[in-house]
Enzyme design. Structure first.
Site, PDB file in Angstrom:
ATOM      1  N   GLU A 117       1.256  -1.331   0.197  1.00 42.02           N
ATOM      2  CA  GLU A 117       0.109   0.543   0.249  1.00 42.02           C
ATOM      3  C   GLU A 117       0.768   1.235   0.324  1.00 42.02           C
ATOM      4  O   GLU A 117       0.969   1.094   1.226  1.00 42.02           O
ATOM      5  CB  GLU A 117      -1.152   0.290   0.923  1.00 42.02           C
ATOM      6  CG  GLU A 117      -2.036   1.040   0.961  1.00 42.02           C
ATOM      7  CD  GLU A 117      -2.080   1.931   1.260  1.00 42.02           C
ATOM      8  OE1 GLU A 117      -2.093   2.385   0.517  1.00 42.02           O
ATOM      9  OE2 GLU A 117      -2.070   2.263   2.444  1.00 42.02           O
ATOM     10  N   CYS A 151      -2.184   8.934   2.845  1.00 46.81           N
ATOM     11  CA  CYS A 151      -1.936   8.365   1.153  1.00 46.81           C
ATOM     12  C   CYS A 151      -2.393   8.602   0.518  1.00 46.81           C
ATOM     13  O   CYS A 151      -3.011   8.941  -1.071  1.00 46.81           O
ATOM     14  CB  CYS A 151      -1.363   6.832   1.157  1.00 46.81           C
ATOM     15  SG  CYS A 151      -2.204   5.637   1.738  1.00 46.81           S
TER      16      CYS A 151
END
Ligand code: UN1
Length: 517
Positions: A269, A303
């Site tokens: 990720e 993110c």
């Protein structure tokens, strides 16, 4: 500890979470030990030392791996719904400690208290999700081509799951992994970010209590601490069949190659470069809320943060002006004080990156329309507080192609139809989150079609950040392809086995092959 933090009950929070002045950084549950160097955790909120954590040596790591290996043998035999009950109790403890843990997240990482509490809520939510899932680890049944045969697939526990997490979500990302891994029957070894080690100690204290109350063995939840070398021990360790890593694309490439080198499984990720497309049919009020929260929430260090707004030329001025005036309302300061919207960046290195991004966008021909800058003076002593900035830019600029973990928003203009905006939005290396603001069904569906957004997350009329745990979370391209939390993300934590059972007295071969003896 500074009085400013105490004013918000930080001392009590630390006590409640079992954080001491010096903490062991290695744990197999209720057993804590550590022989490595000291890691100091300074708060970006006020620059004060919060506490110290002893790091993990190679010998400590070996002890952890032995304990985890042993624990797996018994934990995998426990029925999944019983493991779900452990996760349920963990969720319950998190509810009790939500306030304290949310405060620590805010103080050690710097995000607003609201977002710190929200992060703990994500932990609670994934626990609830995992409890239900513990009775639903379904495989398929298939019809065999042979008479008197039965086929099905089933999922078994995988083994030790290594978790490497980032500073920006110092507690939630761990729980997305552990809650699913535990109901799957796996045991976990966690290396939190060196920038937020106390959040790691606090979480381990909470789960250790649950494990003790249920007389479960050491090794089900393990903690290790240190720099990237400690992470490397896990990525190159054949005893760790799955490594789940959150962080930069640079780090992810190293993890992916190392784990693939031993044919292990990785769940990555990594970086995002998320955009919101604003079409002529957008609701401007909703756009402003989604874009501003997306760009300045967690001081631009998610993110999923919104980094680019791709606005149609026909409403460009209107949207730009509305966003610029919303920025004028933003209050920057101590994130524990709920009057503030934006807290500090994680450290002065992040401030440097922010400054560089602003200089670079100007050098490339961009125009700053909301001035940035580092704040100083009372309340800003840590040197980590910056002003959220906006620049008018172009999609192909090198800096716009790059993920800067800071509150810098780029405004890009498009003309013609929505395909032009989609091309700009997809024209980056990353592929995590994306959104379109429109009331036009055709545009929305085009954006969601195979010719639309190439990201792992594509939203309509909400921003790019703040995903719920119920969906699978992750992205494509340089974001790494992993999926965590909801939907069927649990499958990566298990190994699939296909079973064919013959209940006849003969042994027919598949594909009609004859093999008579
Ligand atoms: C991250 O920034 O690593 O969707 C995770 C969101 C949060 C998770 C972000 N639920 O913004």
């Amino acid at each position: 500890m500074a009085t400013t933090a105490n004013q918000f009950g930080m001392q009590e929070a630390l006590q409640q979470l079992g954080i001491k002045e010096i903490n062991e950084g290695t744990s197999t549950g209720n057993s804590w030990f550590s022989n490595g160097e000291i890691l100091e955790s300074y708060s970006p909120v006020d620059g004060q030392l919060i506490g110290k954590v002893k790091t993990t040596t190679k010998e400590d790591y070996e002890k952890v791996m032995q304990s985890a290996t042993e624990a797996f043998k018994t934990f995998r035999m426990m029925p999944a719904p019983q493991r779900g009950e452990i996760v349920r109790q963990f969720g319950q403890k998190l509810r009790e400690k939500k306030d304290a843990l949310g405060k620590l997240v805010s103080y050690e990482m710097g995000k607003s208290l609201q977002e710190g509490l929200g992060e703990v809520q994500e932990m609670i939510d994934i626990c609830d999700f995992a409890v239900g899932l513990s009775r639903q680890l379904h495989g398929f049944t298939m019809h065999s081509e042979r008479p008197g045969h039965r086929m099905y697939d089933q999922y078994h526990a995988l083994g030790i799951v290594g978790i490497i997490s980032a500073f920006n979500f110092p507690v939630a990302v761990w729980s997305w992994n552990t809650a699913l891994a535990w109901i799957a029957g796996d045991v976990c070894v966690w290396k939190p970010s060196e920038k937020t080690p106390l959040c790691g100690v606090a979480c381990q204290n909470i789960i250790a209590e649950v494990l003790k109350e249920n007389n479960l063995p050491e090794g089900i939840s393990c903690l290790i601490n240190g720099d990237y070398k400690v992470g490397e021990w896990m990525t190159s360790d054949v005893r760790v069949p799955l490594v789940s890593a959150t962080g930069s694309t640079r780090m992810g490439k190293i993890v992916a190659q190392t784990v693939a080198g031993r044919l292990g499984r990785s769940l990555l990720e990594l970086g995002g470069n998320n955009a919101i497309i604003v079409t002529p049919d957008a609701d401007v009020k909703m756009t402003v809320i989604g874009a501003v929260f997306g760009a300045v929430g967690t001081a631009g260090q998610r993110c999923t943060s919104t980094r680019r707004l791709i606005i149609h030329e026909s409403i460009y001025d209107k949207v730009r002006d509305a966003i610029v005036s919303a920025y004028a309302q933003l209050k920057i300061g101590n994130p524990l004080d709920q009057n503030n919207h934006v807290g500090p960046l994680i450290d002065t290195h992040a401030v440097e990156m922010y400054n560089k991004a602003l200089a670079k966008v100007i050098a490339e021909g961009g125009k700053i329309i909301v001035e940035g800058g580092v704040l100083s003076g009372e309340g800003y002593e840590s040197g980590c507080y910056v002003k959220p900035a906006i620049a008018e830019a172009e999609g192909h600029f090198e800096i716009v192609q790059h993920e800067t973990f800071a509150p810098v928003l780029y405004l890009l203009k498009y003309d013609g139809d929505v395909d032009n905006a989609i091309a700009i939005q997809n024209g980056v290396a990353q592929g995590l989150s994306s959104a379109i603001m429109t009331n036009n069904l055709r545009e929305a569906e085009r954006f969601l079609s195979v010719a639309g957004s190439d990201c792992g997350i594509a939203n309509v009329n909400i921003g790019t950040s703040g995903a719920e745990i119920g969906g699978a979370f992750g992205g494509e391209k340089e974001t790494g392809g992993g999926r965590e939390s909801g939907s069927d993300a649990w499958k990566v934590y298990m190994r699939r086995q296909t079973n064919t059972i013959n209940y006849t007295t003969s042994l027919p071969l598949a594909q009609g092959i004859k093999f008579d003896l």
